[in-house]
Design an enzyme around this catalytic site. Structure first.
Site, PDB file in Angstrom:
ATOM      1  N   ARG A 193      23.215  20.763  36.369  1.00  0.00           N
ATOM      2  CA  ARG A 193      22.417  20.367  37.664  1.00  0.00           C
ATOM      3  C   ARG A 193      22.862  21.304  39.014  1.00  0.00           C
ATOM      4  O   ARG A 193      22.082  22.114  39.241  1.00  0.00           O
ATOM      5  CB  ARG A 193      22.425  18.852  38.066  1.00  0.00           C
ATOM      6  CG  ARG A 193      21.327  18.151  39.044  1.00  0.00           C
ATOM      7  CD  ARG A 193      21.683  18.757  40.426  1.00  0.00           C
ATOM      8  NE  ARG A 193      22.764  18.124  40.816  1.00  0.00           N
ATOM      9  CZ  ARG A 193      23.316  18.084  42.114  1.00  0.00           C
ATOM     10  NH1 ARG A 193      22.723  18.917  43.245  1.00  0.00           N
ATOM     11  NH2 ARG A 193      24.409  17.494  42.373  1.00  0.00           N
ATOM     12  N   ASP A 194      23.853  21.017  39.406  1.00  0.00           N
ATOM     13  CA  ASP A 194      24.350  21.704  40.749  1.00  0.00           C
ATOM     14  C   ASP A 194      24.531  23.173  40.487  1.00  0.00           C
ATOM     15  O   ASP A 194      24.128  24.005  41.485  1.00  0.00           O
ATOM     16  CB  ASP A 194      25.400  20.917  41.002  1.00  0.00           C
ATOM     17  CG  ASP A 194      25.776  21.286  42.753  1.00  0.00           C
ATOM     18  OD1 ASP A 194      25.026  22.131  43.454  1.00  0.00           O
ATOM     19  OD2 ASP A 194      26.507  20.701  43.218  1.00  0.00           O
ATOM     20  N   HIS A 231      32.897  14.749  45.155  1.00  0.00           N
ATOM     21  CA  HIS A 231      31.981  16.062  44.694  1.00  0.00           C
ATOM     22  C   HIS A 231      32.321  17.180  45.593  1.00  0.00           C
ATOM     23  O   HIS A 231      31.608  17.086  46.815  1.00  0.00           O
ATOM     24  CB  HIS A 231      30.529  15.731  44.842  1.00  0.00           C
ATOM     25  CG  HIS A 231      29.424  16.659  44.568  1.00  0.00           C
ATOM     26  ND1 HIS A 231      28.796  17.097  43.217  1.00  0.00           N
ATOM     27  CD2 HIS A 231      28.981  17.960  45.389  1.00  0.00           C
ATOM     28  CE1 HIS A 231      28.088  18.109  43.157  1.00  0.00           C
ATOM     29  NE2 HIS A 231      28.080  18.639  44.287  1.00  0.00           N
ATOM     30  N   HIS A 240      32.912  21.110  46.937  1.00  0.00           N
ATOM     31  CA  HIS A 240      32.519  22.457  46.881  1.00  0.00           C
ATOM     32  C   HIS A 240      33.556  23.219  47.231  1.00  0.00           C
ATOM     33  O   HIS A 240      34.718  22.577  47.900  1.00  0.00           O
ATOM     34  CB  HIS A 240      31.372  22.829  47.377  1.00  0.00           C
ATOM     35  CG  HIS A 240      30.053  22.375  46.644  1.00  0.00           C
ATOM     36  ND1 HIS A 240      29.219  23.474  46.018  1.00  0.00           N
ATOM     37  CD2 HIS A 240      29.411  21.081  46.554  1.00  0.00           C
ATOM     38  CE1 HIS A 240      28.115  22.803  45.479  1.00  0.00           C
ATOM     39  NE2 HIS A 240      28.440  21.558  45.598  1.00  0.00           N
ATOM     40  N   CYS A 286      23.941  24.138  47.186  1.00  0.00           N
ATOM     41  CA  CYS A 286      22.756  23.451  47.657  1.00  0.00           C
ATOM     42  C   CYS A 286      21.769  24.683  48.352  1.00  0.00           C
ATOM     43  O   CYS A 286      22.229  25.222  49.388  1.00  0.00           O
ATOM     44  CB  CYS A 286      23.114  22.399  48.670  1.00  0.00           C
ATOM     45  SG  CYS A 286      21.473  21.686  49.356  1.00  0.00           S
ATOM     46  N   ASN A 327      30.960  24.854  43.225  1.00  0.00           N
ATOM     47  CA  ASN A 327      31.864  23.535  42.881  1.00  0.00           C
ATOM     48  C   ASN A 327      33.526  23.911  42.423  1.00  0.00           C
ATOM     49  O   ASN A 327      33.395  25.158  42.238  1.00  0.00           O
ATOM     50  CB  ASN A 327      31.300  22.517  41.847  1.00  0.00           C
ATOM     51  CG  ASN A 327      30.116  21.959  42.356  1.00  0.00           C
ATOM     52  OD1 ASN A 327      30.226  20.868  43.055  1.00  0.00           O
ATOM     53  ND2 ASN A 327      28.821  22.326  42.094  1.00  0.00           N
TER      54      ASN A 327
END
Ligand code: COA
Ligand code: ZN
Length: 306
Positions: free
Chosen positions: A24-25, A215, A217, A248, A257
């Site tokens: 996803r990210d 979460h 980064h 993002c 991340n």
């Protein structure tokens, strides 16, 4: 020289859950469309590494993030093949929740930002409007889980520093609406151990028992130091992305991340059990440049040492 102090490594948790978020990210930040079959092959390979939870995709507007236009197909395939793994879907609104539920997601990861400006950039809503939609998500989720993910929880690219009290206020709202768990995100990856310690201590004092995912980064290279700081406060669930991908599209300057392989290796060194197979992750990670045509942001995968 300052007096020697003992570092209380024996107070760290003995087990940690690492949630894989590359699909996803990591993928959302890649411009060129990754064929659905490649996304599915990557998820199949990651599923073999022993994760209990994987963030599979996001159900967002295909105009906002064209990369995620095949979310329903990817999620349905994943659930069909890997039903035992908890499948997380990021959603920004009620429409995303409906589509994610229809495709078989187990956890609806509802994202809103601690800062008004980033929430508007990311979701075109005020924080209050997002909270109203979160209330609706909690009403329709039935036996599935709702996670409230608080983006820009330490620093916002538009508004600067965010206070720990502001984060707690949003968690209070999410909990009162019926969220099952919380995630706290350093979306732009500029947090540092002192800031992380301040906010996470404030949150833990109020929510000592709840499942809180971190979460973080790695834009400034401090993700692992921030994770160590969190471990000392008893946090034991972390997102990470194989290959260190991520970012993002609506937060200028956000980099990847914490790389899953770097985090798992770090936790192994600390004697903390993750249940994740490092060799398998490294295989997936090292295949990324060929498979996706992008470079890695991982220390371990780029060395020949293992
Ligand atoms: N899934 C799929 N399609 C969606 C959707 C969703 N969750 N939400 C809205 N849409 C569609 C609408 O149906 C509409 O389509 P149409 O133009 O063909 O009729 C279009 O997107 C616009 O809908 P609208 O409600 O007006 O949304 P918007 O333009 O105000 O955009 C968001 C708001 C939240 C949908 C959009 O900004 C978004 O998806 N943001 C996610 C950002 C993101 O993924 N960030 C990275 C992760 S943190
Ligand atoms: Zn992220």
């Amino acid at each position: 020289m300052a007096p020697l102090v003992n570092v209380p490594f024996d107070s760290l948790p003995s087990k940690v859950e690492v949630i894989e978020v590359c699909p996803r990210d990591g993928f959302q930040n890649i411009r060129e469309f990754i064929p659905t079959a490649v996304k599915i092959a990557t998820l199949d390979a990651l599923a073999e590494a022993g994760f209990k939870t994987i963030e599979v995709t996001s159900f967002v507007s295909p105009k906002a993030v064209p990369q995620m236009a095949d979310a329903a197909e990817v999620m349905a395939d994943f659930k069909r093949k890997h039903g035992k793994i908890e499948a997380v879907a990021l959603i920004p609104n009620i429409k995303g929740a409906e589509k994610a539920l229809e495709a078989g997601a187990d956890t609806l990861n509802f994202v809103l930002s601690a800062s008004e400006s980033h929430n508007r950039e990311n979701t075109r809503r005020t924080v209050e409007e997002s909270l109203s939609e979160l209330a609706e998500v909690c009403r329709i989720k039935k036996d599935k889980k709702a996670r409230l993910s608080i983006a820009t929880a330490f620093f916002c690219p538009f508004e600067g520093e965010i206070s720990g009290d502001a984060v707690v206020k949003i968690i209070d709202r999410g909990m009162s609406l019926g969220c099952d768990e919380i995630a706290i995100a350093d979306t732009i990856g500029t947090a540092h151990p002192v800031k992380v310690h301040g906010t996470l201590k404030t949150v833990r004092e109020r929510y000592p028992e709840d499942r809180i995912v971190l979460h973080l980064h790695d834009t400034h290279g401090m993700a692992l130091s921030n994770i160590l700081t969190a471990l000392f406060l008893g946090y034991d669930v972390f997102d990470a992305a194989t290959g260190g991908l991520g970012g993002c599209p609506f937060a200028p300057g956000a980099a990847g991340n914490a790389a899953t392989e770097d985090l798992v290796n770090f936790l192994n060194c600390l004697g903390i059990d993750t249940g994740v197979n490092l060799t398998k992750i490294l295989e997936v990670s090292r295949a990324i440049p060929d498979r996706l045509g992008i470079p890695l942001c991982s220390h371990l995968a780029m060395t020949q040492a293992c």
